[in-house]
Design a protein around this motif. Structure first.
Motif, PDB file in Angstrom:
ATOM      1  N   ALA A 142       0.613  -1.043  -0.030  1.00  0.00           N
ATOM      2  CA  ALA A 142       0.029  -0.087   0.072  1.00  0.00           C
ATOM      3  C   ALA A 142       0.841   1.290   0.034  1.00  0.00           C
ATOM      4  CB  ALA A 142      -0.967  -0.081   1.267  1.00  0.00           C
ATOM      5  N   ASN A 143       2.143   1.198   0.078  1.00  0.00           N
ATOM      6  CA  ASN A 143       3.064   2.523  -0.115  1.00  0.00           C
ATOM      7  C   ASN A 143       3.563   2.425  -1.446  1.00  0.00           C
ATOM      8  OD1 ASN A 143       2.891   3.410   2.405  1.00  0.00           O
ATOM      9  ND2 ASN A 143       4.863   2.426   3.125  1.00  0.00           N
ATOM     10  N   LEU A 196       0.556   1.553  -7.213  1.00  0.00           N
ATOM     11  CA  LEU A 196      -0.762   0.880  -7.161  1.00  0.00           C
ATOM     12  C   LEU A 196      -1.724   0.550  -6.253  1.00  0.00           C
ATOM     13  CD1 LEU A 196      -2.756  -0.462  -9.439  1.00  0.00           C
ATOM     14  CD2 LEU A 196      -1.660  -2.343  -9.155  1.00  0.00           C
ATOM     15  N   GLY A 197      -0.533   0.174  -5.141  1.00  0.00           N
ATOM     16  CA  GLY A 197      -1.560  -0.166  -3.861  1.00  0.00           C
ATOM     17  C   GLY A 197      -2.034   1.017  -3.299  1.00  0.00           C
ATOM     18  N   VAL A 249       2.214  -2.798   4.451  1.00  0.00           N
ATOM     19  CA  VAL A 249       3.420  -2.183   3.969  1.00  0.00           C
ATOM     20  C   VAL A 249       4.715  -2.595   4.553  1.00  0.00           C
ATOM     21  CG1 VAL A 249       1.996  -0.036   3.473  1.00  0.00           C
ATOM     22  CG2 VAL A 249       3.316  -0.110   5.668  1.00  0.00           C
ATOM     23  N   ARG A 250       5.924  -2.365   3.794  1.00  0.00           N
ATOM     24  CA  ARG A 250       6.939  -2.995   4.518  1.00  0.00           C
ATOM     25  C   ARG A 250       7.412  -1.926   5.407  1.00  0.00           C
ATOM     26  NH1 ARG A 250      10.395  -3.816  -0.921  1.00  0.00           N
ATOM     27  NH2 ARG A 250       9.097  -1.755  -1.202  1.00  0.00           N
ATOM     28  N   ARG A 271       6.348   5.054   6.567  1.00  0.00           N
ATOM     29  CA  ARG A 271       6.031   5.845   5.249  1.00  0.00           C
ATOM     30  C   ARG A 271       4.569   5.906   4.859  1.00  0.00           C
ATOM     31  NH1 ARG A 271       8.121   2.782   0.949  1.00  0.00           N
ATOM     32  NH2 ARG A 271       7.238   4.331  -0.413  1.00  0.00           N
ATOM     33  N   GLY A 327       4.252  -5.791   7.014  1.00  0.00           N
ATOM     34  CA  GLY A 327       4.260  -7.126   6.174  1.00  0.00           C
ATOM     35  C   GLY A 327       5.303  -7.060   4.971  1.00  0.00           C
ATOM     36  N   VAL A 332      -0.696  -7.270  -4.286  1.00  0.00           N
ATOM     37  CA  VAL A 332      -0.219  -6.384  -5.232  1.00  0.00           C
ATOM     38  C   VAL A 332       1.118  -7.356  -5.384  1.00  0.00           C
ATOM     39  CG1 VAL A 332       0.806  -4.295  -5.695  1.00  0.00           C
ATOM     40  CG2 VAL A 332      -1.152  -4.404  -4.573  1.00  0.00           C
ATOM     41  N   SER A 333       1.316  -7.542  -6.800  1.00  0.00           N
ATOM     42  CA  SER A 333       2.588  -8.188  -7.178  1.00  0.00           C
ATOM     43  C   SER A 333       3.767  -7.303  -6.873  1.00  0.00           C
ATOM     44  CB  SER A 333       2.615  -8.583  -8.799  1.00  0.00           C
ATOM     45  OG  SER A 333       2.356  -7.444  -9.534  1.00  0.00           O
ATOM     46  N   THR A 334       4.935  -7.900  -6.701  1.00  0.00           N
ATOM     47  CA  THR A 334       6.076  -7.124  -6.565  1.00  0.00           C
ATOM     48  C   THR A 334       6.916  -7.094  -7.598  1.00  0.00           C
ATOM     49  OG1 THR A 334       7.382  -9.287  -5.818  1.00  0.00           O
ATOM     50  CG2 THR A 334       6.043  -7.943  -4.228  1.00  0.00           C
ATOM     51  N   ARG A 394      10.548 -12.687  -7.385  1.00  0.00           N
ATOM     52  CA  ARG A 394       9.153 -12.239  -7.067  1.00  0.00           C
ATOM     53  C   ARG A 394       8.380 -13.503  -6.847  1.00  0.00           C
ATOM     54  NH1 ARG A 394       7.559  -9.107 -12.478  1.00  0.00           N
ATOM     55  NH2 ARG A 394       5.799  -8.120 -11.414  1.00  0.00           N
ATOM     56  N   PHE A 446      -1.289 -10.333 -15.070  1.00  0.00           N
ATOM     57  CA  PHE A 446      -0.814  -9.479 -16.211  1.00  0.00           C
ATOM     58  C   PHE A 446      -1.620  -9.944 -17.346  1.00  0.00           C
ATOM     59  CE2 PHE A 446       3.120  -7.968 -18.696  1.00  0.00           C
ATOM     60  CZ  PHE A 446       2.896  -6.699 -18.585  1.00  0.00           C
ATOM     61  N   ASN A 472      -3.854  -7.254 -15.386  1.00  0.00           N
ATOM     62  CA  ASN A 472      -3.479  -5.893 -15.860  1.00  0.00           C
ATOM     63  C   ASN A 472      -2.875  -5.516 -17.165  1.00  0.00           C
ATOM     64  OD1 ASN A 472      -2.909  -3.721 -12.889  1.00  0.00           O
ATOM     65  ND2 ASN A 472      -4.172  -5.775 -13.164  1.00  0.00           N
ATOM     66  N   PHE A 482       3.001   4.760 -17.835  1.00  0.00           N
ATOM     67  CA  PHE A 482       4.375   4.903 -18.253  1.00  0.00           C
ATOM     68  C   PHE A 482       4.627   5.447 -19.589  1.00  0.00           C
ATOM     69  CE2 PHE A 482       4.770   1.368 -15.025  1.00  0.00           C
ATOM     70  CZ  PHE A 482       5.936   1.965 -14.436  1.00  0.00           C
ATOM     71  N   ARG A 540      -3.144   3.621 -13.736  1.00  0.00           N
ATOM     72  CA  ARG A 540      -3.294   2.807 -12.515  1.00  0.00           C
ATOM     73  C   ARG A 540      -4.377   3.191 -11.838  1.00  0.00           C
ATOM     74  NH1 ARG A 540       1.992   4.657 -12.040  1.00  0.00           N
ATOM     75  NH2 ARG A 540       3.906   3.317 -12.008  1.00  0.00           N
TER      76      ARG A 540
HETATM   77  N1  LIG Z   1       1.050  -3.480 -15.942  1.00  0.00           N
HETATM   78  C1  LIG Z   1       2.159  -2.751 -15.653  1.00  0.00           C
HETATM   79  O1  LIG Z   1       2.408  -1.909 -17.026  1.00  0.00           O
HETATM   80  C2  LIG Z   1       3.097  -2.612 -15.000  1.00  0.00           C
HETATM   81  C3  LIG Z   1       4.119  -1.919 -14.604  1.00  0.00           C
HETATM   82  C4  LIG Z   1       5.094  -1.882 -13.704  1.00  0.00           C
HETATM   83  C5  LIG Z   1       4.814  -2.789 -12.744  1.00  0.00           C
HETATM   84  N2  LIG Z   1       3.722  -3.436 -12.884  1.00  0.00           N
HETATM   85  C6  LIG Z   1       3.404  -4.450 -11.645  1.00  0.00           C
HETATM   86  O2  LIG Z   1       2.635  -3.836 -10.662  1.00  0.00           O
HETATM   87  C7  LIG Z   1       2.886  -3.788  -9.382  1.00  0.00           C
HETATM   88  C8  LIG Z   1       2.561  -2.364  -8.757  1.00  0.00           C
HETATM   89  O3  LIG Z   1       2.906  -1.329  -9.471  1.00  0.00           O
HETATM   90  P1  LIG Z   1       3.527   0.002  -8.969  1.00  0.00           P
HETATM   91  O4  LIG Z   1       3.569   0.981 -10.077  1.00  0.00           O
HETATM   92  O5  LIG Z   1       2.612   0.316  -7.937  1.00  0.00           O
HETATM   93  O6  LIG Z   1       4.875  -0.440  -8.565  1.00  0.00           O
HETATM   94  P2  LIG Z   1       5.620   0.247  -7.267  1.00  0.00           P
HETATM   95  O7  LIG Z   1       4.929   1.560  -6.741  1.00  0.00           O
HETATM   96  O8  LIG Z   1       7.077   0.113  -7.440  1.00  0.00           O
HETATM   97  O9  LIG Z   1       5.102  -0.771  -6.105  1.00  0.00           O
HETATM   98  C9  LIG Z   1       5.911  -1.961  -5.762  1.00  0.00           C
HETATM   99  C10 LIG Z   1       5.231  -2.756  -4.747  1.00  0.00           C
HETATM  100  O10 LIG Z   1       5.574  -4.099  -4.701  1.00  0.00           O
HETATM  101  C11 LIG Z   1       5.642  -3.879  -3.057  1.00  0.00           C
HETATM  102  N3  LIG Z   1       6.778  -4.670  -2.607  1.00  0.00           N
HETATM  103  C12 LIG Z   1       8.026  -5.023  -3.280  1.00  0.00           C
HETATM  104  N4  LIG Z   1       8.681  -5.859  -2.349  1.00  0.00           N
HETATM  105  C13 LIG Z   1       7.927  -6.265  -1.454  1.00  0.00           C
HETATM  106  C14 LIG Z   1       7.878  -7.481  -0.432  1.00  0.00           C
HETATM  107  N5  LIG Z   1       9.192  -7.845  -0.115  1.00  0.00           N
HETATM  108  N6  LIG Z   1       7.080  -7.550   0.196  1.00  0.00           N
HETATM  109  C15 LIG Z   1       5.748  -6.832   0.292  1.00  0.00           C
HETATM  110  N7  LIG Z   1       5.431  -6.046  -0.940  1.00  0.00           N
HETATM  111  C16 LIG Z   1       6.646  -5.764  -1.532  1.00  0.00           C
HETATM  112  C17 LIG Z   1       5.981  -2.687  -2.460  1.00  0.00           C
HETATM  113  O11 LIG Z   1       5.395  -2.662  -1.175  1.00  0.00           O
HETATM  114  P3  LIG Z   1       5.578  -1.374  -0.093  1.00  0.00           P
HETATM  115  O12 LIG Z   1       4.272  -0.686  -0.385  1.00  0.00           O
HETATM  116  O13 LIG Z   1       5.874  -1.815   1.038  1.00  0.00           O
HETATM  117  O14 LIG Z   1       6.635  -0.426  -0.785  1.00  0.00           O
HETATM  118  C18 LIG Z   1       5.110  -1.810  -3.563  1.00  0.00           C
HETATM  119  O15 LIG Z   1       3.852  -1.602  -3.156  1.00  0.00           O
HETATM  120  C19 LIG Z   1       4.594  -3.657  -9.695  1.00  0.00           C
HETATM  121  O16 LIG Z   1       5.257  -4.346  -8.344  1.00  0.00           O
HETATM  122  C20 LIG Z   1       4.779  -4.835 -10.587  1.00  0.00           C
HETATM  123  O17 LIG Z   1       4.592  -6.130 -10.090  1.00  0.00           O
HETATM  124  C21 LIG Z   1       2.855  -3.496 -13.779  1.00  0.00           C
END
Ligand SMILES: NC(=O)c1ccc[n+]([C@@H]2O[C@H](COP(=O)([O-])OP(=O)(O)OC[C@H]3O[C@@H](n4cnc5c(N)ncnc54)[C@H](OP(=O)(O)O)[C@@H]3O)[C@@H](O)[C@H]2O)c1
Length: 288
Positions: A7-8, A11-12, A33-34, A38, A52, A73-75, A82, A106, A140, A146, A174
């Motif tokens: 959630a930090n 997308l989250g 959130v980790r 934040r 978490g 939410v995927s990492t 991952r 995806f 998604n 992007f 998003r």
């Molecule tokens: N469809 C697309 O075009 C596209 C593009 C880019 C990425 N994505 C995918 O969509 C996801 C969300 O995108 P976004 O833009 O929100 O990316 P983002 O802002 O970089 O967020 C990445 C997320 O992954 C979480 N995360 C990373 N490591 C983790 C761990 N060890 N344990 C728990 N959570 C962890 C982070 O949690 P925290 O909240 O704790 O920081 C953060 O919420 C990405 O992580 C990726 O899988 C999709």
């Protein structure tokens, strides 16, 4: 209780916001959130925030306790990292007695896809199926957010390069995707296990260039390049090697037609279709 992981992240955080907006309050909505430091704004709004980290599975029992629906939410990271993170989160959800997982998957999960990203989401969907928990895969498309970065070179040169050939894809912001996920999480029942949150039309990157040109009033051209040339250019711009290759082979998957999918699943969840490309281009590239 509905709990959103990550959630930090961008997308989250939007999923939490859309849940609150749809529900008209914060009751029954939680975030993991980790780094809770934040998430002070979420805590200030009265949202339950738990720590978490999928790399620290011992944190997840408390994070997922009492959760009915988990929005997973995927990492980000190399494939093996991952897949292992998602696997630990799913195992923790099973152990905590979570009722249902909604996973941000995806649009491309094809077994014959050249994309590294496809392999991650295919593996996690398989892990979800094997977990025995009820789950929903919310697949998604490419984030519209992007596009400015994708075509950044066009600002200087009037053209941008991608290894997408004449492949077609759809783009959703998003914020709109987060709304679809919030709608899915709040739905009393879901008709399907897989929702393809594609746009209602796909476009090749010549179409994308034309839409950007119309919105910005500047000439923009798309030049297809090879996957290797694109990966090398990304690496030269200091992207890690694994990410440069994953980005490049994702566009190879676009070229191979893996993103050329349309459905009404977004509208089925949200009640209206996502914004079409000209609207997105106007918002992202229009001269205001
Ligand atoms: N469809 C697309 O075009 C596209 C593009 C880019 C990425 N994505 C995918 O969509 C996801 C969300 O995108 P976004 O833009 O929100 O990316 P983002 O802002 O970089 O967020 C990445 C997320 O992954 C979480 N995360 C990373 N490591 C983790 C761990 N060890 N344990 C728990 N959570 C962890 C982070 O949690 P925290 O909240 O704790 O920081 C953060 O919420 C990405 O992580 C990726 O899988 C999709």
């Amino acid at each position: 209780m509905i709990l959103v992981t990550g959630a930090n992240g961008q997308l989250g955080r939007r999923i939490v916001d859309q849940l609150v907006a749809r529900r008209g309050g914060v009751a029954g909505i939680a975030a993991s959130v980790r780094d809770p430091a934040r998430a002070a704004d979420l805590i200030g709004r009265g949202i339950v925030v738990r720590q978490g980290d999928f790399d620290q599975p011992e944190t997840l029992a408390d994070a997922f306790a009492g959760v009915d629906k988990l929005v997973l939410v995927s990492t980000d990271g190399p494939n093996d990292v991952r897949i292992a993170q998602h696997r630990r989160a799913i195992a923790a959800a099973v152990a905590a007695g979570v009722g249902h997982i909604l996973y941000t998957s995806f649009i491309d999960v094809a077994a014959d896809s050249p994309a590294d990203f496809a392999a991650v989401h295919r593996a996690t969907e398989a892990d979800l199926a094997a977990s025995g928990l009820p789950f929903t895969a919310l697949r998604n498309p490419l984030y519209a957010d992007f596009l400015p970065m994708t075509v950044a070179a066009a600002r200087e040169t009037g053209s941008f390069q991608l290894p997408a050939g004449s492949g077609r894809a759809s783009f959703i912001s998003r914020t709109e995707l987060a709304d679809a996920m919030a709608a899915a999480a709040l739905a009393p029942a879901l008709a399907r296990q897989v929702y393809e949150l594609s746009g209602q039309a796909t476009h090749d990157y010549h179409d994308v260039a034309a839409a950007i040109a119309r919105a910005s009033g500047k000439s923009v051209r798309y030049q297809p390049v090879s996957e290797d040339a694109y990966a090398a250019a990304l690496e030269a711009s200091s992207l890690p090697r694994w990410l440069a290759r994953a980005m490049a082979n994702m566009y190879s998957a676009v070229a191979a037609g893996k993103f050329d999918r349309v459905s009404n699943d977004f509208a089925a969840l949200v009640g209206h279709p996502p914004r079409p490309l000209p609207c997105l281009a106007q918002e992202l590239f229009g001269s205001r």
